[in-house]
Design an enzyme around this catalytic site. Sequence first.
Site, short mmCIF file in Angstrom:
data_model
loop_
_atom_site.label_atom_id
_atom_site.label_comp_id
_atom_site.label_asym_id
_atom_site.label_seq_id
_atom_site.Cartn_x
_atom_site.Cartn_y
_atom_site.Cartn_z
N ASP A 148 4.86 1.26 11.75
CA ASP A 148 3.64 0.57 11.31
C ASP A 148 3.54 -0.87 11.81
O ASP A 148 2.53 -1.53 11.56
CB ASP A 148 3.55 0.57 9.78
CG ASP A 148 2.93 1.85 9.23
OD1 ASP A 148 2.48 2.69 10.03
OD2 ASP A 148 2.89 2.00 8.00
N CYS A 202 -5.68 7.70 9.28
CA CYS A 202 -5.63 7.29 10.68
C CYS A 202 -5.23 8.45 11.58
O CYS A 202 -4.33 9.22 11.26
CB CYS A 202 -4.63 6.14 10.86
SG CYS A 202 -5.22 4.57 10.23
N ARG A 206 -4.82 10.03 4.23
CA ARG A 206 -3.70 10.97 4.38
C ARG A 206 -2.86 11.06 3.12
O ARG A 206 -2.32 12.12 2.81
CB ARG A 206 -2.82 10.55 5.56
CG ARG A 206 -1.63 11.49 5.71
CD ARG A 206 -0.82 11.29 6.94
NE ARG A 206 0.38 12.12 6.90
CZ ARG A 206 0.43 13.42 7.15
NH1 ARG A 206 -0.68 14.06 7.46
NH2 ARG A 206 1.56 14.08 7.07
N VAL A 265 8.75 7.80 16.10
CA VAL A 265 8.36 8.34 14.79
C VAL A 265 7.10 9.19 14.90
O VAL A 265 7.06 10.33 14.42
CB VAL A 265 8.17 7.21 13.76
CG1 VAL A 265 7.73 7.78 12.42
CG2 VAL A 265 9.46 6.41 13.60
N LYS A 291 0.83 -1.21 0.00
CA LYS A 291 0.00 0.00 0.00
C LYS A 291 0.86 1.26 0.00
O LYS A 291 0.58 2.22 -0.73
CB LYS A 291 -0.90 -0.01 1.23
CG LYS A 291 -1.51 1.35 1.58
CD LYS A 291 -2.09 1.35 2.97
CE LYS A 291 -2.29 2.77 3.45
NZ LYS A 291 -2.92 2.86 4.77
N ASN A 292 1.93 1.26 0.80
CA ASN A 292 2.76 2.45 0.92
C ASN A 292 3.63 2.71 -0.30
O ASN A 292 4.30 3.73 -0.39
CB ASN A 292 3.64 2.35 2.17
CG ASN A 292 2.83 2.46 3.45
OD1 ASN A 292 1.71 2.98 3.45
ND2 ASN A 292 3.37 1.97 4.54
#
EC number: 2.5.1.7
Length: 428
Positions: free
Chosen positions: A316, A126, A102, A338, A25-26
Amino acid sequence: MVEASLRVSGSTNPISGRIVANGAKNSALPIMAACLLLNGSVVLAGMPDLRDVTVMSELITSLGGRISFLRNTKEKANHKVEINCDNLHNWAIPHEITSQMRASCLTLGPILTRMGRAEVALPGGCSIGSRPLDMHIWALQKLGAKVEVCGNYVKCSSSGKLVGCHIDFQSVSVGATENALMAAVMAHGTTTISNAAIEPEVADLAHFLVKAGAQISGIGTRTLQICGVQQLSGPSHTIIRDRMEAGTYALAAISTGGSVHIAGVTSEILGCLAHELEGMGGKVTDVPDGLVVSRHSPQINPVVLHTAPYPGFPSDMQAQFAATACLARGTSQIHEHVFDRRFSYARELAKMGADIHVQGNTASIRGVDKLHGASVQAPDLRASAALLIAGLSAQGVTTISNAQTLYRGYEAMEEKLRACGAEVELVR
Protein backbone atom coordinates in the site's frame (compact mmCIF):
# COMPACT_ATOMS: atom_id res chain seq x y z
CA MET A 1 -19.48 8.13 -5.19
CA VAL A 2 -19.51 11.62 -6.75
CA GLU A 3 -16.73 12.08 -9.28
CA ALA A 4 -14.14 14.64 -8.23
CA SER A 5 -10.86 16.12 -9.38
CA LEU A 6 -7.91 17.63 -7.56
CA ARG A 7 -6.17 20.72 -8.90
CA VAL A 8 -2.61 20.86 -7.58
CA SER A 9 -0.39 23.88 -8.14
CA GLY A 10 3.18 22.71 -7.78
CA SER A 11 5.38 25.36 -6.21
CA THR A 12 8.59 25.93 -4.35
CA ASN A 13 6.68 25.94 -1.06
CA PRO A 14 7.75 22.94 1.02
CA ILE A 15 5.06 20.94 2.79
CA SER A 16 5.56 21.99 6.41
CA GLY A 17 3.21 21.91 9.38
CA ARG A 18 1.37 19.66 11.82
CA ILE A 19 -1.07 16.87 10.89
CA VAL A 20 -2.94 14.63 13.31
CA ALA A 21 -2.70 10.98 12.25
CA ASN A 22 -6.06 9.30 11.75
CA GLY A 23 -7.24 5.88 12.80
CA ALA A 24 -6.22 3.10 10.43
CA LYS A 25 -8.75 2.26 7.74
CA ASN A 26 -7.35 -1.28 7.52
CA SER A 27 -8.10 -1.73 11.20
CA ALA A 28 -11.41 0.13 11.36
CA LEU A 29 -13.15 -1.90 8.64
CA PRO A 30 -12.57 -5.42 10.06
CA ILE A 31 -13.39 -4.19 13.57
CA MET A 32 -16.67 -2.74 12.28
CA ALA A 33 -17.37 -6.11 10.64
CA ALA A 34 -16.62 -7.85 13.94
CA CYS A 35 -19.30 -5.76 15.65
CA LEU A 36 -21.83 -7.99 13.84
CA LEU A 37 -20.82 -10.74 16.30
CA LEU A 38 -21.42 -8.75 19.47
CA ASN A 39 -24.24 -8.21 21.93
CA GLY A 40 -24.81 -4.68 23.18
CA SER A 41 -23.39 -1.39 21.99
CA VAL A 42 -19.78 -0.90 20.92
CA VAL A 43 -18.02 2.46 21.12
CA LEU A 44 -15.10 2.83 18.72
CA ALA A 45 -12.78 5.84 19.01
CA GLY A 46 -10.15 6.87 16.50
CA MET A 47 -12.50 6.18 13.60
CA PRO A 48 -11.58 7.77 10.25
CA ASP A 49 -14.38 9.43 8.27
CA LEU A 50 -13.74 7.76 4.93
CA ARG A 51 -15.85 6.58 2.03
CA ASP A 52 -15.14 2.93 2.89
CA VAL A 53 -16.24 3.52 6.49
CA THR A 54 -19.48 5.03 5.18
CA VAL A 55 -20.08 2.00 2.96
CA MET A 56 -19.39 -0.40 5.84
CA SER A 57 -21.86 1.60 7.94
CA GLU A 58 -24.48 1.25 5.20
CA LEU A 59 -23.77 -2.47 5.04
CA ILE A 60 -24.27 -2.95 8.79
CA THR A 61 -27.43 -0.83 8.71
CA SER A 62 -28.82 -2.93 5.85
CA LEU A 63 -28.54 -5.99 8.10
CA GLY A 64 -30.44 -4.33 10.94
CA GLY A 65 -27.60 -2.74 12.88
CA ARG A 66 -27.70 0.79 14.28
CA ILE A 67 -24.82 3.26 13.92
CA SER A 68 -24.28 6.78 15.24
CA PHE A 69 -21.27 8.89 14.26
CA LEU A 70 -19.86 11.64 16.52
CA ARG A 71 -17.51 13.73 14.41
CA ASN A 72 -14.33 15.41 15.60
CA THR A 73 -14.76 18.55 13.51
CA LYS A 74 -11.69 20.25 14.96
CA GLU A 75 -9.11 17.73 13.73
CA LYS A 76 -11.14 16.03 10.99
CA ALA A 77 -9.74 12.75 12.27
CA ASN A 78 -10.28 10.19 15.02
CA HIS A 79 -14.06 10.34 15.35
CA LYS A 80 -16.27 8.20 17.58
CA VAL A 81 -18.79 5.63 16.39
CA GLU A 82 -21.37 3.68 18.37
CA ILE A 83 -22.57 0.42 16.81
CA ASN A 84 -25.35 -1.85 18.03
CA CYS A 85 -26.15 -5.11 16.24
CA ASP A 86 -28.60 -6.63 18.72
CA ASN A 87 -31.45 -6.80 16.22
CA LEU A 88 -29.98 -8.14 13.00
CA HIS A 89 -32.70 -9.41 10.66
CA ASN A 90 -30.93 -9.90 7.34
CA TRP A 91 -28.04 -12.04 6.08
CA ALA A 92 -27.77 -10.92 2.45
CA ILE A 93 -25.75 -7.97 1.19
CA PRO A 94 -26.57 -6.74 -2.32
CA HIS A 95 -24.11 -5.92 -5.07
CA GLU A 96 -24.95 -2.20 -4.81
CA ILE A 97 -23.11 -2.13 -1.47
CA THR A 98 -20.34 -4.69 -1.94
CA SER A 99 -19.32 -3.32 -5.34
CA GLN A 100 -18.10 -0.17 -3.61
CA MET A 101 -15.68 -1.80 -1.17
CA ARG A 102 -13.58 -4.94 -1.09
CA ALA A 103 -13.69 -5.13 2.71
CA SER A 104 -17.35 -6.17 2.47
CA CYS A 105 -16.03 -9.74 2.16
CA LEU A 106 -14.90 -9.49 5.81
CA THR A 107 -18.54 -9.74 6.87
CA LEU A 108 -18.88 -13.31 5.59
CA GLY A 109 -17.59 -14.94 8.77
CA PRO A 110 -19.45 -12.68 11.22
CA ILE A 111 -22.80 -12.89 9.39
CA LEU A 112 -22.53 -16.66 9.05
CA THR A 113 -21.68 -17.04 12.74
CA ARG A 114 -24.48 -14.73 13.87
CA MET A 115 -27.25 -15.71 11.45
CA GLY A 116 -26.36 -19.27 10.40
CA ARG A 117 -26.15 -18.20 6.79
CA ALA A 118 -24.66 -15.40 4.72
CA GLU A 119 -25.06 -14.19 1.17
CA VAL A 120 -22.56 -11.58 0.04
CA ALA A 121 -22.10 -10.27 -3.48
CA LEU A 122 -18.52 -10.40 -4.72
CA PRO A 123 -16.71 -7.28 -3.54
CA GLY A 124 -15.41 -4.25 -5.39
CA GLY A 125 -12.98 -1.55 -4.26
CA CYS A 126 -9.73 -0.71 -6.01
CA SER A 127 -8.94 -2.62 -9.18
CA ILE A 128 -5.34 -3.71 -8.52
CA GLY A 129 -5.13 -7.16 -9.96
CA SER A 130 -6.48 -10.51 -8.93
CA ARG A 131 -7.48 -10.72 -5.27
CA PRO A 132 -9.69 -13.81 -5.11
CA LEU A 133 -11.66 -15.01 -2.11
CA ASP A 134 -10.48 -18.61 -2.41
CA MET A 135 -8.61 -18.55 0.91
CA HIS A 136 -11.56 -16.96 2.73
CA ILE A 137 -13.92 -19.63 1.39
CA TRP A 138 -11.51 -22.47 2.14
CA ALA A 139 -11.10 -21.33 5.76
CA LEU A 140 -14.86 -21.14 6.30
CA GLN A 141 -15.27 -24.60 4.78
CA LYS A 142 -12.63 -25.95 7.15
CA LEU A 143 -14.74 -24.61 10.03
CA GLY A 144 -17.73 -26.58 8.74
CA ALA A 145 -19.54 -24.06 6.57
CA LYS A 146 -21.16 -25.01 3.30
CA VAL A 147 -20.01 -22.45 0.73
CA GLU A 148 -20.93 -22.04 -2.90
CA VAL A 149 -20.35 -19.31 -5.44
CA CYS A 150 -23.48 -18.64 -7.48
CA GLY A 151 -22.91 -16.06 -10.17
CA ASN A 152 -21.70 -12.93 -8.41
CA TYR A 153 -22.67 -14.14 -4.92
CA VAL A 154 -20.91 -16.14 -2.23
CA LYS A 155 -23.50 -18.14 -0.26
CA CYS A 156 -22.59 -19.68 3.09
CA SER A 157 -24.62 -21.76 5.50
CA SER A 158 -24.11 -24.00 8.52
CA SER A 159 -26.46 -26.51 10.13
CA GLY A 160 -25.29 -25.50 13.60
CA LYS A 161 -22.30 -23.86 15.21
CA LEU A 162 -19.06 -23.84 13.31
CA VAL A 163 -16.50 -26.32 14.62
CA GLY A 164 -12.92 -25.51 15.57
CA CYS A 165 -10.18 -26.92 13.37
CA HIS A 166 -6.62 -26.37 12.15
CA ILE A 167 -6.39 -23.79 9.37
CA ASP A 168 -2.96 -23.78 7.73
CA PHE A 169 -2.80 -21.06 5.09
CA GLN A 170 -0.50 -21.84 2.16
CA SER A 171 0.30 -18.14 1.81
CA VAL A 172 -0.18 -15.13 4.05
CA SER A 173 -3.47 -13.28 3.60
CA VAL A 174 -4.62 -10.44 5.82
CA GLY A 175 -8.29 -10.67 4.84
CA ALA A 176 -8.48 -14.46 5.06
CA THR A 177 -6.80 -14.40 8.48
CA GLU A 178 -9.32 -11.84 9.70
CA ASN A 179 -12.32 -13.73 8.31
CA ALA A 180 -11.13 -17.01 9.82
CA LEU A 181 -10.45 -15.33 13.16
CA MET A 182 -13.91 -13.77 13.35
CA ALA A 183 -15.61 -17.02 12.34
CA ALA A 184 -13.64 -19.02 14.91
CA VAL A 185 -14.20 -16.92 18.04
CA MET A 186 -17.66 -18.42 18.63
CA ALA A 187 -17.07 -21.83 17.05
CA HIS A 188 -17.33 -25.01 19.09
CA GLY A 189 -13.91 -26.06 20.35
CA THR A 190 -10.45 -24.78 19.51
CA THR A 191 -9.19 -23.38 16.23
CA THR A 192 -5.54 -22.98 15.31
CA ILE A 193 -4.61 -20.64 12.46
CA SER A 194 -1.13 -21.27 11.09
CA ASN A 195 0.75 -18.91 8.78
CA ALA A 196 -1.53 -16.11 9.97
CA ALA A 197 -0.97 -12.52 8.90
CA ILE A 198 0.77 -10.48 11.60
CA GLU A 199 0.01 -6.94 10.43
CA PRO A 200 -0.64 -4.48 13.30
CA GLU A 201 -4.19 -4.10 11.98
CA VAL A 202 -4.80 -7.85 12.38
CA ALA A 203 -3.48 -7.65 15.93
CA ASP A 204 -5.78 -4.69 16.61
CA LEU A 205 -8.79 -6.75 15.51
CA ALA A 206 -7.69 -9.60 17.78
CA HIS A 207 -7.21 -7.29 20.76
CA PHE A 208 -10.69 -5.85 20.15
CA LEU A 209 -12.21 -9.33 20.12
CA VAL A 210 -10.40 -10.21 23.35
CA LYS A 211 -11.89 -7.10 24.97
CA ALA A 212 -15.29 -8.41 23.85
CA GLY A 213 -14.68 -11.75 25.58
CA ALA A 214 -12.93 -13.85 22.94
CA GLN A 215 -10.16 -16.24 23.95
CA ILE A 216 -7.26 -15.72 21.56
CA SER A 217 -3.58 -16.45 22.13
CA GLY A 218 -0.56 -15.88 19.91
CA ILE A 219 -1.62 -12.38 18.85
CA GLY A 220 1.10 -10.83 16.70
CA THR A 221 2.59 -14.22 15.78
CA ARG A 222 2.13 -16.54 12.81
CA THR A 223 0.09 -18.97 14.92
CA LEU A 224 -3.22 -17.96 16.46
CA GLN A 225 -5.14 -20.21 18.82
CA ILE A 226 -8.81 -19.46 19.42
CA CYS A 227 -11.00 -21.17 21.98
CA GLY A 228 -14.63 -20.59 21.02
CA VAL A 229 -16.94 -18.83 23.48
CA GLN A 230 -20.73 -18.68 23.76
CA GLN A 231 -21.15 -14.95 23.31
CA LEU A 232 -19.32 -11.65 22.94
CA SER A 233 -20.28 -8.30 24.43
CA GLY A 234 -19.59 -4.82 23.13
CA PRO A 235 -16.48 -3.13 24.54
CA SER A 236 -14.97 0.31 24.00
CA HIS A 237 -11.90 0.39 21.80
CA THR A 238 -9.58 2.89 20.13
CA ILE A 239 -8.47 2.14 16.57
CA ILE A 240 -4.70 2.17 16.05
CA ARG A 241 -3.27 5.00 13.94
CA ASP A 242 -2.80 4.69 10.19
CA ARG A 243 0.81 3.98 9.21
CA MET A 244 -0.07 4.29 5.50
CA GLU A 245 -1.55 7.76 5.94
CA ALA A 246 1.41 8.89 8.04
CA GLY A 247 3.87 7.52 5.50
CA THR A 248 2.09 9.36 2.69
CA TYR A 249 2.32 12.73 4.44
CA ALA A 250 5.96 12.01 5.27
CA LEU A 251 6.74 11.46 1.58
CA ALA A 252 4.95 14.70 0.66
CA ALA A 253 7.37 16.50 2.97
CA ILE A 254 10.45 14.72 1.64
CA SER A 255 9.42 15.28 -1.99
CA THR A 256 9.05 19.03 -1.46
CA GLY A 257 11.95 19.53 0.94
CA GLY A 258 9.66 20.26 3.87
CA SER A 259 8.99 19.01 7.38
CA VAL A 260 5.80 17.58 8.87
CA HIS A 261 4.96 16.94 12.50
CA ILE A 262 2.63 13.92 12.49
CA ALA A 263 0.87 13.68 15.83
CA GLY A 264 -0.21 10.32 17.20
CA VAL A 265 2.29 8.04 15.49
CA THR A 266 5.80 6.85 16.30
CA SER A 267 8.67 5.42 14.30
CA GLU A 268 7.73 2.06 15.83
CA ILE A 269 4.25 2.31 14.29
CA LEU A 270 5.78 3.15 10.91
CA GLY A 271 7.95 0.05 11.14
CA CYS A 272 10.13 -0.48 8.08
CA LEU A 273 8.70 2.68 6.50
CA ALA A 274 10.81 4.78 8.87
CA HIS A 275 13.98 3.07 7.63
CA GLU A 276 13.04 3.54 3.97
CA LEU A 277 12.12 7.20 4.51
CA GLU A 278 15.56 7.82 5.99
CA GLY A 279 17.14 5.90 3.12
CA MET A 280 15.54 8.36 0.67
CA GLY A 281 17.13 11.27 2.49
CA GLY A 282 14.53 11.93 5.15
CA LYS A 283 15.02 12.31 8.87
CA VAL A 284 12.51 10.65 11.21
CA THR A 285 12.52 11.97 14.77
CA ASP A 286 10.25 10.80 17.57
CA VAL A 287 8.83 13.64 19.67
CA PRO A 288 6.55 13.49 22.74
CA ASP A 289 3.25 13.55 20.82
CA GLY A 290 4.28 11.89 17.56
CA LEU A 291 7.12 12.22 15.11
CA VAL A 292 8.68 14.76 12.77
CA VAL A 293 9.72 13.83 9.24
CA SER A 294 11.90 16.23 7.29
CA ARG A 295 14.20 16.23 4.31
CA HIS A 296 17.68 15.64 5.73
CA SER A 297 19.84 15.45 2.60
CA PRO A 298 19.99 18.05 -0.20
CA GLN A 299 18.83 15.44 -2.69
CA ILE A 300 16.40 12.51 -2.78
CA ASN A 301 18.18 9.18 -2.79
CA PRO A 302 17.09 6.22 -4.95
CA VAL A 303 15.63 3.12 -3.31
CA VAL A 304 15.23 -0.58 -3.99
CA LEU A 305 11.98 -1.89 -2.51
CA HIS A 306 10.45 -5.36 -2.35
CA THR A 307 6.85 -5.48 -1.15
CA ALA A 308 6.03 -8.27 1.28
CA PRO A 309 3.61 -9.16 4.07
CA TYR A 310 4.32 -7.47 7.40
CA PRO A 311 6.93 -6.85 8.74
CA GLY A 312 8.10 -6.36 5.15
CA PHE A 313 7.51 -3.28 3.03
CA PRO A 314 3.75 -2.71 2.53
CA SER A 315 2.31 -2.88 -0.96
CA ASP A 316 0.00 0.00 0.00
CA MET A 317 3.02 2.36 0.09
CA GLN A 318 4.93 1.47 -3.06
CA ALA A 319 3.10 3.93 -5.33
CA GLN A 320 3.85 6.87 -3.02
CA PHE A 321 7.53 5.92 -2.81
CA ALA A 322 7.59 5.63 -6.60
CA ALA A 323 6.30 9.20 -6.94
CA THR A 324 9.03 10.49 -4.65
CA ALA A 325 11.67 8.41 -6.44
CA CYS A 326 10.84 10.20 -9.69
CA LEU A 327 13.02 13.08 -8.45
CA ALA A 328 15.78 10.95 -6.91
CA ARG A 329 19.43 11.24 -7.94
CA GLY A 330 19.79 7.82 -9.50
CA THR A 331 17.68 4.81 -10.44
CA SER A 332 15.16 3.18 -8.12
CA GLN A 333 13.56 -0.24 -8.43
CA ILE A 334 10.28 -1.35 -6.92
CA HIS A 335 9.43 -5.05 -6.95
CA GLU A 336 5.78 -5.91 -6.27
CA HIS A 337 5.34 -9.37 -4.75
CA VAL A 338 1.92 -9.04 -3.08
CA PHE A 339 -0.50 -7.99 -5.84
CA ASP A 340 -0.31 -8.16 -9.60
CA ARG A 341 -1.01 -5.22 -11.92
CA ARG A 342 -0.31 -2.59 -9.28
CA PHE A 343 1.76 -0.26 -11.46
CA SER A 344 -1.13 1.35 -13.34
CA TYR A 345 0.01 4.72 -12.01
CA ALA A 346 3.25 4.49 -14.03
CA ARG A 347 1.77 5.78 -17.28
CA GLU A 348 0.22 8.72 -15.39
CA LEU A 349 3.55 9.67 -13.80
CA ALA A 350 5.12 9.43 -17.26
CA LYS A 351 2.69 12.13 -18.44
CA MET A 352 4.32 14.38 -15.84
CA GLY A 353 7.81 13.70 -17.17
CA ALA A 354 8.77 10.73 -15.01
CA ASP A 355 11.23 8.25 -16.50
CA ILE A 356 9.50 5.08 -15.34
CA HIS A 357 9.34 1.67 -16.99
CA VAL A 358 7.46 -1.44 -15.89
CA GLN A 359 8.41 -4.99 -16.74
CA GLY A 360 6.47 -7.75 -15.04
CA ASN A 361 6.34 -7.09 -11.33
CA THR A 362 9.16 -4.52 -11.35
CA ALA A 363 9.12 -0.78 -11.93
CA SER A 364 12.41 0.96 -12.73
CA ILE A 365 12.47 4.69 -12.09
CA ARG A 366 15.35 6.87 -13.25
CA GLY A 367 15.23 10.16 -11.42
CA VAL A 368 14.72 13.36 -13.41
CA ASP A 369 15.53 16.97 -12.54
CA LYS A 370 11.91 18.05 -12.53
CA LEU A 371 8.33 16.96 -13.11
CA HIS A 372 5.78 19.12 -14.89
CA GLY A 373 2.08 19.54 -14.32
CA ALA A 374 -0.30 17.50 -16.46
CA SER A 375 -3.82 16.12 -16.60
CA VAL A 376 -3.73 12.63 -15.11
CA GLN A 377 -6.22 10.05 -13.90
CA ALA A 378 -6.05 8.19 -10.59
CA PRO A 379 -6.58 4.45 -11.19
CA ASP A 380 -6.93 3.55 -7.50
CA LEU A 381 -6.62 4.81 -3.93
CA ARG A 382 -2.86 4.63 -3.39
CA ALA A 383 -2.12 5.72 -6.94
CA SER A 384 -4.17 8.87 -6.34
CA ALA A 385 -1.98 9.66 -3.34
CA ALA A 386 1.12 9.08 -5.46
CA LEU A 387 -0.10 11.45 -8.16
CA LEU A 388 -0.87 14.07 -5.52
CA ILE A 389 2.69 13.80 -4.15
CA ALA A 390 4.05 14.15 -7.69
CA GLY A 391 1.82 17.16 -8.31
CA LEU A 392 3.04 18.91 -5.16
CA SER A 393 6.65 18.69 -6.33
CA ALA A 394 5.99 19.36 -10.04
CA GLN A 395 6.27 22.65 -11.90
CA GLY A 396 2.91 23.98 -13.01
CA VAL A 397 -0.62 22.74 -12.47
CA THR A 398 -1.61 19.09 -12.21
CA THR A 399 -5.24 18.04 -12.52
CA ILE A 400 -6.02 14.60 -11.07
CA SER A 401 -9.34 13.17 -12.26
CA ASN A 402 -11.10 10.26 -10.54
CA ALA A 403 -9.69 11.76 -7.33
CA GLN A 404 -12.70 10.59 -5.31
CA THR A 405 -10.78 7.33 -4.88
CA LEU A 406 -8.42 9.26 -2.59
CA TYR A 407 -11.16 9.66 -0.01
CA ARG A 408 -11.49 5.91 0.39
CA GLY A 409 -8.30 6.11 2.46
CA TYR A 410 -7.50 9.73 3.31
CA GLU A 411 -9.81 12.09 5.19
CA ALA A 412 -9.88 15.77 4.14
CA MET A 413 -6.42 15.35 2.65
CA GLU A 414 -6.51 18.50 0.55
CA GLU A 415 -7.47 20.59 3.60
CA LYS A 416 -4.65 19.15 5.71
CA LEU A 417 -2.11 19.74 2.95
CA ARG A 418 -3.33 23.31 2.44
CA ALA A 419 -2.72 23.94 6.13
CA CYS A 420 0.87 22.84 5.47
CA GLY A 421 1.40 25.25 2.58
CA ALA A 422 0.13 23.27 -0.40
CA GLU A 423 -1.99 24.75 -3.15
CA VAL A 424 -4.59 22.01 -3.59
CA GLU A 425 -8.23 22.40 -4.54
CA LEU A 426 -10.95 19.75 -4.66
CA VAL A 427 -13.28 20.20 -7.64
CA ARG A 428 -16.53 18.26 -7.74
